[in-house]
Motif scaffolding. Structure first.
Motif, PDB file in Angstrom:
ATOM      1  N   TYR A  22       9.487 -22.124   3.968  1.00 52.27           N
ATOM      2  CA  TYR A  22      10.865 -22.129   3.466  1.00 52.27           C
ATOM      3  C   TYR A  22      11.005 -22.815   2.117  1.00 52.27           C
ATOM      4  O   TYR A  22      12.096 -22.924   1.584  1.00 52.27           O
ATOM      5  CB  TYR A  22      11.777 -22.883   4.454  1.00 52.27           C
ATOM      6  CG  TYR A  22      11.730 -22.366   5.853  1.00 52.27           C
ATOM      7  CD1 TYR A  22      12.175 -21.080   6.129  1.00 52.27           C
ATOM      8  CD2 TYR A  22      11.274 -23.158   6.906  1.00 52.27           C
ATOM      9  CE1 TYR A  22      12.154 -20.595   7.433  1.00 52.27           C
ATOM     10  CE2 TYR A  22      11.256 -22.684   8.206  1.00 52.27           C
ATOM     11  CZ  TYR A  22      11.691 -21.401   8.469  1.00 52.27           C
ATOM     12  OH  TYR A  22      11.684 -20.917   9.733  1.00 52.27           O
ATOM     13  N   ILE A 104      18.853 -22.723   3.722  1.00 56.25           N
ATOM     14  CA  ILE A 104      19.280 -21.556   4.511  1.00 56.25           C
ATOM     15  C   ILE A 104      18.112 -21.034   5.343  1.00 56.25           C
ATOM     16  O   ILE A 104      18.232 -20.839   6.546  1.00 56.25           O
ATOM     17  CB  ILE A 104      19.817 -20.444   3.593  1.00 56.25           C
ATOM     18  CG1 ILE A 104      21.125 -20.904   2.954  1.00 56.25           C
ATOM     19  CG2 ILE A 104      20.023 -19.155   4.392  1.00 56.25           C
ATOM     20  CD1 ILE A 104      21.736 -19.900   2.006  1.00 56.25           C
ATOM     21  N   TYR A 105      17.005 -20.850   4.711  1.00 52.44           N
ATOM     22  CA  TYR A 105      15.841 -20.356   5.436  1.00 52.44           C
ATOM     23  C   TYR A 105      15.390 -21.375   6.489  1.00 52.44           C
ATOM     24  O   TYR A 105      14.945 -21.024   7.560  1.00 52.44           O
ATOM     25  CB  TYR A 105      14.674 -20.109   4.488  1.00 52.44           C
ATOM     26  CG  TYR A 105      14.675 -18.762   3.840  1.00 52.44           C
ATOM     27  CD1 TYR A 105      13.491 -18.132   3.519  1.00 52.44           C
ATOM     28  CD2 TYR A 105      15.861 -18.105   3.561  1.00 52.44           C
ATOM     29  CE1 TYR A 105      13.470 -16.901   2.909  1.00 52.44           C
ATOM     30  CE2 TYR A 105      15.864 -16.875   2.952  1.00 52.44           C
ATOM     31  CZ  TYR A 105      14.675 -16.266   2.626  1.00 52.44           C
ATOM     32  OH  TYR A 105      14.654 -15.041   2.022  1.00 52.44           O
ATOM     33  N   GLY A 107      17.139 -23.293   8.100  1.00 51.19           N
ATOM     34  CA  GLY A 107      18.059 -23.418   9.223  1.00 51.19           C
ATOM     35  C   GLY A 107      18.958 -24.629   9.126  1.00 51.19           C
ATOM     36  O   GLY A 107      19.776 -24.868  10.005  1.00 51.19           O
ATOM     37  N   ALA A 109      21.075 -25.137   6.648  1.00 53.59           N
ATOM     38  CA  ALA A 109      22.339 -24.659   6.125  1.00 53.59           C
ATOM     39  C   ALA A 109      23.110 -25.623   5.248  1.00 53.59           C
ATOM     40  O   ALA A 109      24.285 -25.875   5.473  1.00 53.59           O
ATOM     41  CB  ALA A 109      23.213 -24.208   7.290  1.00 53.59           C
TER      42      ALA A 109
ATOM     43  N   LEU B  35      13.323  -8.481   3.856  1.00 54.78           N
ATOM     44  CA  LEU B  35      14.208  -9.273   4.708  1.00 54.78           C
ATOM     45  C   LEU B  35      15.171  -8.339   5.409  1.00 54.78           C
ATOM     46  O   LEU B  35      15.797  -7.500   4.761  1.00 54.78           O
ATOM     47  CB  LEU B  35      14.945 -10.270   3.801  1.00 54.78           C
ATOM     48  CG  LEU B  35      15.983 -11.198   4.360  1.00 54.78           C
ATOM     49  CD1 LEU B  35      16.037 -12.459   3.487  1.00 54.78           C
ATOM     50  CD2 LEU B  35      17.363 -10.548   4.372  1.00 54.78           C
ATOM     51  N   SER B 123      11.437 -15.875  11.077  1.00 56.05           N
ATOM     52  CA  SER B 123      12.873 -15.612  11.213  1.00 56.05           C
ATOM     53  C   SER B 123      13.671 -16.898  11.097  1.00 56.05           C
ATOM     54  O   SER B 123      13.132 -17.997  11.202  1.00 56.05           O
ATOM     55  CB  SER B 123      13.164 -14.953  12.557  1.00 56.05           C
ATOM     56  OG  SER B 123      13.167 -15.942  13.578  1.00 56.05           O
ATOM     57  N   PHE B 124      14.961 -16.728  10.843  1.00 60.14           N
ATOM     58  CA  PHE B 124      15.885 -17.870  10.890  1.00 60.14           C
ATOM     59  C   PHE B 124      17.253 -17.349  11.287  1.00 60.14           C
ATOM     60  O   PHE B 124      17.576 -16.183  11.053  1.00 60.14           O
ATOM     61  CB  PHE B 124      15.935 -18.610   9.546  1.00 60.14           C
ATOM     62  CG  PHE B 124      16.414 -17.771   8.392  1.00 60.14           C
ATOM     63  CD1 PHE B 124      17.768 -17.730   8.039  1.00 60.14           C
ATOM     64  CD2 PHE B 124      15.521 -17.016   7.647  1.00 60.14           C
ATOM     65  CE1 PHE B 124      18.199 -16.964   6.975  1.00 60.14           C
ATOM     66  CE2 PHE B 124      15.952 -16.232   6.582  1.00 60.14           C
ATOM     67  CZ  PHE B 124      17.295 -16.211   6.248  1.00 60.14           C
ATOM     68  N   PRO B 125      18.055 -18.173  11.909  1.00 58.15           N
ATOM     69  CA  PRO B 125      19.392 -17.729  12.323  1.00 58.15           C
ATOM     70  C   PRO B 125      20.323 -17.628  11.113  1.00 58.15           C
ATOM     71  O   PRO B 125      20.239 -18.448  10.197  1.00 58.15           O
ATOM     72  CB  PRO B 125      19.853 -18.821  13.289  1.00 58.15           C
ATOM     73  CG  PRO B 125      19.027 -20.005  12.992  1.00 58.15           C
ATOM     74  CD  PRO B 125      17.753 -19.541  12.365  1.00 58.15           C
ATOM     75  N   PRO B 127      23.327 -18.121   8.850  1.00 60.03           N
ATOM     76  CA  PRO B 127      24.379 -19.141   8.738  1.00 60.03           C
ATOM     77  C   PRO B 127      25.679 -18.529   8.222  1.00 60.03           C
ATOM     78  O   PRO B 127      26.066 -18.746   7.078  1.00 60.03           O
ATOM     79  CB  PRO B 127      23.781 -20.133   7.742  1.00 60.03           C
ATOM     80  CG  PRO B 127      22.940 -19.276   6.843  1.00 60.03           C
ATOM     81  CD  PRO B 127      22.440 -18.129   7.692  1.00 60.03           C
ATOM     82  N   HIS B 129      28.732 -19.092   8.547  1.00 61.16           N
ATOM     83  CA  HIS B 129      29.831 -19.949   8.077  1.00 61.16           C
ATOM     84  C   HIS B 129      29.729 -20.221   6.565  1.00 61.16           C
ATOM     85  O   HIS B 129      30.721 -20.498   5.914  1.00 61.16           O
ATOM     86  CB  HIS B 129      29.819 -21.284   8.833  1.00 61.16           C
ATOM     87  CG  HIS B 129      28.630 -22.117   8.495  1.00 61.16           C
ATOM     88  ND1 HIS B 129      27.366 -21.860   8.999  1.00 61.16           N
ATOM     89  CD2 HIS B 129      28.484 -23.184   7.686  1.00 61.16           C
ATOM     90  CE1 HIS B 129      26.510 -22.732   8.524  1.00 61.16           C
ATOM     91  NE2 HIS B 129      27.164 -23.556   7.727  1.00 61.16           N
ATOM     92  N   LEU B 130      28.513 -20.096   6.040  1.00 61.11           N
ATOM     93  CA  LEU B 130      28.349 -20.345   4.594  1.00 61.11           C
ATOM     94  C   LEU B 130      29.079 -19.317   3.747  1.00 61.11           C
ATOM     95  O   LEU B 130      29.360 -19.553   2.576  1.00 61.11           O
ATOM     96  CB  LEU B 130      26.866 -20.293   4.210  1.00 61.11           C
ATOM     97  CG  LEU B 130      25.992 -21.451   4.618  1.00 61.11           C
ATOM     98  CD1 LEU B 130      24.573 -21.205   4.150  1.00 61.11           C
ATOM     99  CD2 LEU B 130      26.526 -22.757   4.039  1.00 61.11           C
ATOM    100  N   TRP B 131      29.330 -18.158   4.321  1.00 59.35           N
ATOM    101  CA  TRP B 131      29.873 -17.058   3.525  1.00 59.35           C
ATOM    102  C   TRP B 131      31.339 -16.773   3.850  1.00 59.35           C
ATOM    103  O   TRP B 131      31.889 -15.759   3.455  1.00 59.35           O
ATOM    104  CB  TRP B 131      29.010 -15.813   3.733  1.00 59.35           C
ATOM    105  CG  TRP B 131      27.575 -16.092   3.401  1.00 59.35           C
ATOM    106  CD1 TRP B 131      27.090 -16.631   2.245  1.00 59.35           C
ATOM    107  CD2 TRP B 131      26.426 -15.890   4.238  1.00 59.35           C
ATOM    108  NE1 TRP B 131      25.732 -16.781   2.300  1.00 59.35           N
ATOM    109  CE2 TRP B 131      25.281 -16.322   3.512  1.00 59.35           C
ATOM    110  CE3 TRP B 131      26.247 -15.388   5.530  1.00 59.35           C
ATOM    111  CZ2 TRP B 131      23.995 -16.266   4.023  1.00 59.35           C
ATOM    112  CZ3 TRP B 131      24.958 -15.320   6.039  1.00 59.35           C
ATOM    113  CH2 TRP B 131      23.846 -15.765   5.296  1.00 59.35           C
ATOM    114  N   HIS B 304      30.600 -23.904  11.577  1.00 63.74           N
ATOM    115  CA  HIS B 304      29.341 -24.528  11.186  1.00 63.74           C
ATOM    116  C   HIS B 304      28.444 -24.748  12.399  1.00 63.74           C
ATOM    117  O   HIS B 304      27.257 -24.465  12.384  1.00 63.74           O
ATOM    118  CB  HIS B 304      29.662 -25.859  10.496  1.00 63.74           C
ATOM    119  CG  HIS B 304      28.455 -26.481   9.867  1.00 63.74           C
ATOM    120  ND1 HIS B 304      27.441 -27.035  10.602  1.00 63.74           N
ATOM    121  CD2 HIS B 304      28.099 -26.608   8.573  1.00 63.74           C
ATOM    122  CE1 HIS B 304      26.508 -27.486   9.796  1.00 63.74           C
ATOM    123  NE2 HIS B 304      26.883 -27.248   8.550  1.00 63.74           N
ATOM    124  N   SER B 308      24.899 -22.543  12.357  1.00 64.00           N
ATOM    125  CA  SER B 308      23.723 -23.179  11.725  1.00 64.00           C
ATOM    126  C   SER B 308      22.763 -23.773  12.733  1.00 64.00           C
ATOM    127  O   SER B 308      23.034 -23.836  13.900  1.00 64.00           O
ATOM    128  CB  SER B 308      24.180 -24.257  10.755  1.00 64.00           C
ATOM    129  OG  SER B 308      24.668 -25.359  11.471  1.00 64.00           O
TER     130      SER B 308
END
Lengths: 308, 308, 308, 308, 308, 308
Positions: A22, A104-105, A107, A109, B35, B123-125, B127, B129-131, B304, B308
């Motif tokens: 990341y 972000i990557y 996690g 955030a 991605l 992978s990552f979840p 986020p 809420h950032l957007w 959030h 996240s």
């Protein structure tokens, strides 16, 4: 005896000097770098390299987590330690700083403002035997169709690692001549630099370098200018193209690992008589005096076992 | 429950998915990437992304160590496994391939021909809420002075990570408006793309995208064209500049993580009435139907803690 | 006491110095200009400015209706007269010549060959208080995405008023930082100039100016080179980019109204220590001696009432 | 009977429509414009012109002091009034907006934020007799060495008055052929436009226009495309160069004052048979039907006394 | 008495010096050239021209079939022989080498590797009367819209014959002014050279030449720099544009046939007072001393009968 | 039986078709050309080639000394006559026109206005055996660093012989792979054309050609578009780069001598599976039907003896 590296505030074993997937240096190429070598196990031009590294950081908006003085200390410690396990070989020391872990990557955030730079110093022994042909036979440079970044996109005046274009260019020319070195043109067709060195020509008693706008001004190029000044050989910067190389008396590649290598062919056409030239040999000799070691012999006398 | 990643032939714990400092992806930026995201825990447009990834590899002279079929299997396994530990959140899956470990740096002193590509999937979840502000208030795009790579240096048609110029451009504009997104121009001054999305305008009933020569043609852009075709809204590619954005009715950023975001200001000037527009809302609705999930709600309803 | 201006052969009250809407200076931007200031109510570098103005006219195919000698007389008369009503303030004197009244728009339907140039000289008191922050805190320069005219379209070597692009660039950056000054790049990404000044950097004991191909070579820049020669500080011209500014020790804006201002930030990054530098201060001091007036005090000591 | 103009909120006599020498339209060229004509004393394509004018304002960061509706009212009033004193001649109506009075030059020392735009509408009778040769013999276009602004500096998609380069280019070619019209190339050598019109070619049954990136898309060009659609003549946009003009069957200049003029020579080489072509004549005829007036006769039948 | 030429190893009568239509010099323009003149029937700067010719060959991948020494012998023999039949006139000697006969066109169907270069030397008497006006009235240079080759396509540093663009540019400007000489700009708008000479300006006591990247550095330009050095007149290379020519004191065309000609107008605008200048006259005088012949009189005193 | 050629108004023996060394086609490259082939001893697309030739002449300011009708007659006569002595082989017919004999070089000292164009038609038998590998194994294209002329210097839309840059580029790549064909990029890095053919890609069921601005639009390319239309395969023009070729399904070179050849590698990377593709085979088959001859067999079945 094991070698060490510096990673984010700590000395670690070299084998543990790894980056998470990341890291923004990996994810975005958001990183700068520098590289020096030792002569007789002492860092060569340490101040020059470190100051350039810090200038690269500033341009790239990376705030080094330690001041310059501490960076110097770290470097000395790594070199001292790792030289012991190098069987007498010289070292390269690499500086590397990234924008830090991508939240972000990762996690976590956060926002980019939260990033903490990743800072690495590590070393490796110089594999001189790899460059033996460079010194004995001279180098064949080929100009690939791929062009170097223009400065309006990214300044070549910093040392960075956005070099995918050079990876591709190198692949293209190596399928033609596996020993050739790719020499990149800028988008106007002027000679710029190779992936790992500067490039200058020697003609009618003068040395000409490409202009600094499209190149990383190497510390070895600075040393070269100092030696030329001693020898009263004029040096200037100009836009040069393939024609100038084809019709030069000699051409050279200044670079940290082996100081100055002779280029003897460009795009399959010989430069001068197609062999390493006398002025190159003269400069290498003077350079050797200055560093207290025979640079020519270091390369030409290297064998695989010792240097790798 | 712990998440996994794929690294050079093996599934490893995500926390163990690290790269040695000698990897050419780090040392030279010699890497490509891709991605995708999940909808309802299923990979979205998996084939499109994987085929683009393999095309990127081919252009970059990277020979994938596994065939496409196996890549798909790996992806599915990671998503299946990691979704379980995602608390119901959607995932992003990242593909990453480098030219492999640099033998000179690593001390093994081989030739480039010996390189074995490094291959990662992780992978990552997402986020979301950032957007949230992107969807509620719309995005402010600023065009930095830094320009995007010209295709004669490196094709923007592949997804890669030589993005130091974008890191710098982003830093410059974020010091002006921390929420702004940098929109890059090509060296002729045409709109290209942002660091993480395409960019299109909607004007007089048509959608216009920059020409494909300077952009990565996103899978989301393809989806957008499919939805536009359904809605009988003409779509074309043209060289557009700031003027066209300033005078557009709406502007959008198609991108994998949140599909399509509204851009409402450029260089501090409102686009249309300066708010997310009705056509954007209409397309997001249709897109939601197609994927079986309310995309708008996914973003706007995110908090959030959950995302996240 | 009322101020006067010169308009097409006559001295008129400043308030009556107006142009018909049909003038080609308004309709086509077909005009050139120049601008000087007084020191102690005497025109400074009068000959330099007037000769540059006549060169601008020649390039723009405008035939001045009066010879240089008469232009000098007019200037002296305006300065002498208007200084009386300036409450001790210094003046700026503006030269302006257009291709004349557009016969088509004016309804007189002749051919362009019939045009008689419009010739104006007018003055205004220098509002020094506006630039107080420039001297006390230093200037923040931002490089907008908008680029400066390339010389193949219009030579920057003349002083003209086709500056709509700079109006737009200025608006863009002022919405980010209202006190910032837009510093324009040329279409290759080299630093050119601001809308009202030149731009130079001071680094490692030398001063570097952008090359003259993309700039108006200011009379203040000439004065600066003269002072540098006295101080034995090397001066050269080179293609410089943002990197060079970020890593400079100081940066300055030479300009007629306030001679030389310190630039302390570029794109939000500090130059040197981010404060007006000692070499700037030294040059301003020498400049003050040469003109017989404390330039620093003139700006820093200005208050709104006195200067406007 | 006297003619009127609109100036900053008031109707004034045309002779009183003047600008102070401090106006930013004069000082910086910070202005946009538009221009329409009447047919039978009614404004032609009024909406098209006014909307384009407002788009130009938006791009140039000029906030019109009155809404579009009021602009239309002002236009109608000027046309109605001034047509009475035009001896039956048609009028051109000019829109002009500047960034307002420059406070520094004016002595009021405010900041740019304080500027109030200057807004002018004025008219003049169309001097058709000037263009008689254009219709009877056809036009000779010459491409000067001077190139048109690139869009990365200033968008050609707005109508503005930064045209000093065109003044210079026009002077150069008129000394060669006093009746010739300068046709500008962009910086890549593609045909762009003349100082007062678009430029299209007719070849093998199709009409080709330069791409819109480097031109002001004229309202007359829009009308032309409508007529071509009626006539089922294909129309497209492409990068064209001198070769395409030399080998075209016909070439035309769409423009507001005289709709469409035939170009019969380029750089002294005849286009087609070197005379106004039949397709031009056919389009002018259809255009005449649409506007209810014989456009050809309006120009060819004009004499100096009536039209000026 | 008949004149001779050298063609592929043999001396032939000039009238028999012809090339088959299949020669690659004709079919592909694959050729280089050079040209010198005699003074008092002796070759002038013979070594300079021949070495440049051999450098041109090397860049163009043409392997001269004879060594330099033999080339010199051939030249001397042709000049000696042909001077006898020249009625006392001076000669031009032309070198020309092509890649040889195209085997595909010739029907012999080999591969390019089989080509043998075609090598020609031939002479012609110098028609001085043609240039009388150049010296008496001075030259009018016009910059056509056509631009000179950029070095990334073909280096201007070699003397070659791919000059169709110059043929076209010349035709364009000669239809405007039959006596004018086309002065070519590079693709950035800088002054480059004419089809048969270099171009320099003299301003404020210095001589400025365009940079060498876009020009063939003439032997006459070298001689000029030698004379300037004697006269202590500074000489430099810079990017210059039309502005610099318009505002120069004098402008000159260095060229082999008539050494240095005065340029007195550019694009119809006079340079200096529009007449051949005193510094040109001074240099021509010194040049005459150096070559032992009055160059001015050679041209101005020429009449048609004698020189042709 | 001997073959004939046409030279300046007369039929001559091919062996006598020579040009004096003073011809402007040799001296300046001031010439244009065209080339057609026969199928079954009849000229193929005669009208297309001759009209293009006349358009090239017009652009290059060369006035053909005979009208088109007569040119057609000459062509037919040469083909008829020379086919008899061709042992059943097909012919290529070459058109060539120059600006005529250079009067200065020739010693006749006239002005350029006096030039009479040199006009040549000549033929040669097609050496099909040379291209056998092209059809059987497919072609390897390499993009040299040398770039193609930009249209602002010389239009690629005419067929001319200023190809020294291509000679040099070809030499560079042939030293890498003697069988490779050089594929030229334009100065922006877009694919343009080879020295003897167009270049198109086939991808996802569509054919894409580079845009016409940088290429000579071949008659074979026109035929290809006609066949594609029959087969309902979409065809478009776009800016394409190396990426697009690397990721295409097939790539082809349309050209007069052998109609359409398969390209199977670019810069050592295979296109598709690296072998001539099925769509190419299908088009060649249809083309063969249209011309009444098996094109594939013509090439693949050729042997050296018969074809040369």
């Amino acid at each position: 005896m094991s070698t060490i590296a510096y990673l984010n505030g700590q000395f670690v074993l070299s084998s543990e000097c790894v980056l998470p997937i990341y890291d923004t240096g990996i994810v975005m190429g958001a990183s700068v770098t520098d590289l020096l070598r030792t002569f007789n196990h002492q860092p060569y031009r340490l101040q020059d390299h470190v100051h350039r590294f810090y200038r690269s950081c500033k341009y790239a908006r990376l705030l080094p987590p330690v001041p310059i003085g501490q960076t110097l200390e770290i470097s000395k410690k790594i070199i001292e330690n790792n030289s012991k396990s190098a069987d007498g070989r010289e070292l390269c020391l690499v500086y590397y700083m990234t924008a830090g872990e991508n939240p972000i990557y990762a996690g976590a955030a956060g926002l980019p403002g939260d990033l903490k730079p990743t800072y690495v110093q590590h070393s490796f022994p110089l594999p001189f035997h790899l460059w033996k042909d460079h010194f004995v036979q001279g180098i064949h440079c080929i100009t690939p169709a791929v062009r170097h970044w223009p400065p309006q996109c990214l300044s070549s005046k910093i040392k960075h690692r956005n070099r995918l274009h050079m990876w591709i260019g190198d692949q293209e020319i190596k399928r033609m001549d596996p020993k050739a070195v790719a020499l990149y043109l800028d988008i106007d067709g002027n000679i710029a630099e190779t992936g790992g060195s500067n490039f200058v020509i020697y003609r009618d008693g003068s040395v000409i370098s490409p202009k600094r706008k499209n190149i990383l001004w190497g510390v070895s190029l600075t040393v070269l200018t100092e030696i030329l000044a001693e020898l009263r050989i004029p040096f200037c910067e100009d836009d040069i193209q393939t024609y100038d190389v084809v019709t030069a008396d000699e051409a050279w590649m200044p670079t940290t690992p082996y100081c100055l290598a002779p280029v003897v062919k460009i795009n399959s056409t010989p430069i001068g008589d197609g062999r390493p030239g006398p002025m190159w040999r003269k400069i290498i000799s003077r350079w050797s005096e200055l560093v207290g070691k025979d640079i020519y012999q270091e390369i030409v006398g290297a064998d695989h076992k010792v240097s790798s």
